[in-house]
Design an enzyme around this catalytic site. Structure first.
Site, mmCIF file in Angstrom:
data_model
loop_
_atom_site.group_PDB
_atom_site.id
_atom_site.type_symbol
_atom_site.label_atom_id
_atom_site.label_comp_id
_atom_site.label_asym_id
_atom_site.label_seq_id
_atom_site.Cartn_x
_atom_site.Cartn_y
_atom_site.Cartn_z
ATOM 1 N N ASP A 104 0.848 -1.203 0.000
ATOM 2 C CA ASP A 104 0.000 0.000 0.000
ATOM 3 C C ASP A 104 0.883 1.252 0.000
ATOM 4 O O ASP A 104 0.825 2.081 0.919
ATOM 5 C CB ASP A 104 -0.939 0.002 1.220
ATOM 6 C CG ASP A 104 -0.186 -0.071 2.552
ATOM 7 O OD1 ASP A 104 -0.769 0.338 3.584
ATOM 8 O OD2 ASP A 104 0.983 -0.512 2.569
ATOM 9 N N ASP A 114 6.762 0.996 2.013
ATOM 10 C CA ASP A 114 6.540 0.021 0.930
ATOM 11 C C ASP A 114 7.460 0.349 -0.242
ATOM 12 O O ASP A 114 8.103 -0.522 -0.822
ATOM 13 C CB ASP A 114 5.105 0.076 0.423
ATOM 14 C CG ASP A 114 4.058 -0.133 1.498
ATOM 15 O OD1 ASP A 114 3.827 0.805 2.285
ATOM 16 O OD2 ASP A 114 3.496 -1.230 1.570
ATOM 17 N N ASN A 160 -2.559 2.455 3.422
ATOM 18 C CA ASN A 160 -2.070 3.798 3.794
ATOM 19 C C ASN A 160 -2.888 4.885 3.122
ATOM 20 O O ASN A 160 -3.013 5.994 3.634
ATOM 21 C CB ASN A 160 -0.609 3.962 3.354
ATOM 22 C CG ASN A 160 0.344 3.213 4.241
ATOM 23 O OD1 ASN A 160 0.168 3.172 5.460
ATOM 24 N ND2 ASN A 160 1.332 2.574 3.645
ATOM 25 N N THR A 171 3.218 -6.068 2.153
ATOM 26 C CA THR A 171 3.668 -5.037 3.097
ATOM 27 C C THR A 171 2.545 -4.064 3.442
ATOM 28 O O THR A 171 2.816 -2.940 3.883
ATOM 29 C CB THR A 171 4.867 -4.264 2.516
ATOM 30 O OG1 THR A 171 4.498 -3.726 1.229
ATOM 31 C CG2 THR A 171 6.083 -5.158 2.376
ATOM 32 N N PHE A 210 -1.058 -1.372 12.301
ATOM 33 C CA PHE A 210 -1.924 -0.831 11.253
ATOM 34 C C PHE A 210 -2.340 -1.893 10.224
ATOM 35 O O PHE A 210 -3.540 -2.040 9.934
ATOM 36 C CB PHE A 210 -1.210 0.330 10.556
ATOM 37 C CG PHE A 210 -1.994 0.954 9.431
ATOM 38 C CD1 PHE A 210 -1.751 0.584 8.112
ATOM 39 C CD2 PHE A 210 -2.985 1.898 9.687
ATOM 40 C CE1 PHE A 210 -2.473 1.152 7.067
ATOM 41 C CE2 PHE A 210 -3.708 2.470 8.646
ATOM 42 C CZ PHE A 210 -3.454 2.087 7.336
ATOM 43 N N ASN A 211 -1.389 -2.590 9.613
ATOM 44 C CA ASN A 211 -1.737 -3.517 8.524
ATOM 45 C C ASN A 211 -2.741 -4.582 8.972
ATOM 46 O O ASN A 211 -3.641 -4.939 8.227
ATOM 47 C CB ASN A 211 -0.479 -4.211 7.989
ATOM 48 C CG ASN A 211 0.377 -3.283 7.159
ATOM 49 O OD1 ASN A 211 -0.104 -2.254 6.674
ATOM 50 N ND2 ASN A 211 1.646 -3.613 7.020
ATOM 51 N N HIS A 239 9.541 -0.110 8.364
ATOM 52 C CA HIS A 239 8.825 -1.360 8.629
ATOM 53 C C HIS A 239 8.910 -2.337 7.450
ATOM 54 O O HIS A 239 9.397 -3.448 7.585
ATOM 55 C CB HIS A 239 7.340 -1.051 8.894
ATOM 56 C CG HIS A 239 7.091 -0.057 9.985
ATOM 57 N ND1 HIS A 239 7.208 -0.346 11.324
ATOM 58 C CD2 HIS A 239 6.714 1.250 9.924
ATOM 59 C CE1 HIS A 239 6.913 0.734 12.041
ATOM 60 N NE2 HIS A 239 6.616 1.709 11.219
ATOM 61 N N ASP A 240 8.421 -1.920 6.307
ATOM 62 C CA ASP A 240 8.244 -2.852 5.183
ATOM 63 C C ASP A 240 9.548 -3.421 4.628
ATOM 64 O O ASP A 240 9.597 -4.620 4.285
ATOM 65 C CB ASP A 240 7.454 -2.162 4.068
ATOM 66 C CG ASP A 240 6.050 -1.802 4.515
ATOM 67 O OD1 ASP A 240 5.485 -0.825 3.998
ATOM 68 O OD2 ASP A 240 5.515 -2.502 5.402
HETATM 69 O O1 RIB Z 1 2.423 -0.340 10.735
HETATM 70 C C1 RIB Z 1 3.311 -0.129 9.670
HETATM 71 C C2 RIB Z 1 2.710 -0.578 8.379
HETATM 72 O O2 RIB Z 1 1.535 0.180 8.100
HETATM 73 C C3 RIB Z 1 3.629 -0.352 7.170
HETATM 74 O O3 RIB Z 1 3.401 -1.353 6.231
HETATM 75 C C4 RIB Z 1 3.190 0.972 6.638
HETATM 76 O O4 RIB Z 1 3.445 1.117 5.228
HETATM 77 C C5 RIB Z 1 1.707 0.893 6.861
HETATM 78 O O5 RIB Z 1 1.151 0.135 5.801
HETATM 79 CA CA CA Z 2 2.848 -0.726 3.960
#
Ligand code: RIB
Ligand code: CA
Length: 311
Positions: free
Chosen positions: A11, A16, A41, A126, A167-168, A240-241
């Site tokens: 996203d 990403d 996102n 991701t 979040f994801n 993160h990704d």
């Molecule tokens: O929590 C972090 C994740 O949420 C990452 O993948 C960021 O791109 C958002 O998608």
């Molecule tokens: Ca992401």
């Protein structure tokens, strides 16, 4: 090293985008079969536009790209403009897409690529896991064509979007439950490791100093992305990704543990939590290789090497 066939799903999203910069910088390790966008996102039209712009920037206009899920399996999209901006990828100006979507849906493209592949395919999601879950629900027989899912998502000790949920996973807990219960081997790059995978402002400038358009864009992405983290007191932008991709390239710079992980889909306070069975109380066989720590300097060097690839 045999090349791993990989399908990207994300996203974009600044992290990403940098995960994809890393992935395409290793043609000796990966055969990127295709890319799919998902709502997360930002809404799907934005993440899809961002996907095409990123692939154009990286010169990856020869792979099939498709738009995936517009909304979670249950509920509505919940974009995060506070983190990634209104476009989902605010900051540097990017090239306009140099190619078009392949004409298939995300699930159709993943289905075609999996059926055609003679080798087990790795999925590298991701963002929210909606597309992967939809694939498994529509074509459960294709799980057998997938060697591993290396995903960014979850957090065994805490969340980042609610106290309990990352979040994801929170955007689509039902999809995450389908994926975590699929039986397909999972490498989980959760917040436990990704909060430690940060890049500092000083390191942004090392990246910029590599020179070239990709290095400049990545440094600018990091500067924008760090704005959200700086306000929270982080020493750098948490990438993160890219950890989900780095886990496929350099597993030796990570600390992992085999764990049985469940996804909470109910709960007043804990919907979207990823619950790890650290004391084997469930009697269930581990379904996840959970990444718990990372050699941060080695990770940053991996990102530096990636931008050098494009110079
Ligand atoms: O929590 C972090 C994740 O949420 C990452 O993948 C960021 O791109 C958002 O998608
Ligand atoms: Ca992401």
């Amino acid at each position: 090293m045999n090349r791993i066939p990989v399908i990207l799903d994300g996203d974009p999203g600044h992290d990403d985008a940098i995960a994809w910069v890393l992935a395409f910088a290793h043609p000796e390790a990966f055969e990127i079969l295709g890319a799919v966008s998902v709502s997360g996102n930002a809404i799907l039209t934005k993440t899809t536009y961002n996907m095409l712009r990123i692939l154009t920037l990286l010169g990856a206009t020869d792979i099939p790209a498709a738009a995936g899920a517009e909304r979670p399996l249950c509920g509505e999209p919940s974009p995060a403009p506070s983190v990634h901006g209104q476009s989902g990828l605010d900051g540097p100006v990017l090239p306009e897409p140099g190619f078009s979507l392949c004409g298939l849906s995300g699930v159709e493209l993943m289905t075609e690529l999996l059926r055609e592949s003679r080798e087990p395919v790795t999925l590298a999601p991701t963002g929210p896991l909606t597309d992967v879950a939809a694939l498994f629900l529509a074509h459960p027989e294709l799980k057998a064509k997938i060697g591993r899912i290396s995903l960014m998502g979850g957090g065994l000790l805490s969340g980042n979007w609610t106290p309990a949920a990352e979040f994801n996973i929170l955007v689509d807990p039902e999809a995450a439950k389908v994926v975590f219960e699929s039986g397909v081997p999972i490498t989980m790059a959760g917040l436990d490791v990704t909060q430690r995978a940060y890049v500092t402002p000083e390191e942004f400038e090392k990246i910029r100093a590599v020179g070239g358009e990709v290095a400049r864009v990545v440094a600018d992405w990091l500067e924008f992305f760090y704005g959200y983290h700086r306000a929270l007191g982080y020493p750098g932008a948490t990438l993160h990704d890219p950890v989900a991709v780095a886990a496929l390239l350099r597993p030796e710079i990570m600390t992992t543990r085999e764990l049985y992980v469940q996804v909470e889909t109910c709960g007043e306070f804990c919907r979207g939590a990823t619950v790890g069975d650290f004391y084997s109380r469930s009697g269930k066989t581990p379904n996840v290789t959970a990444i718990l720590d990372i050699d941060r300097p080695a990770f940053v060097e991996l990102i530096l090497d990636a931008v050098r690839f494009y110079k």
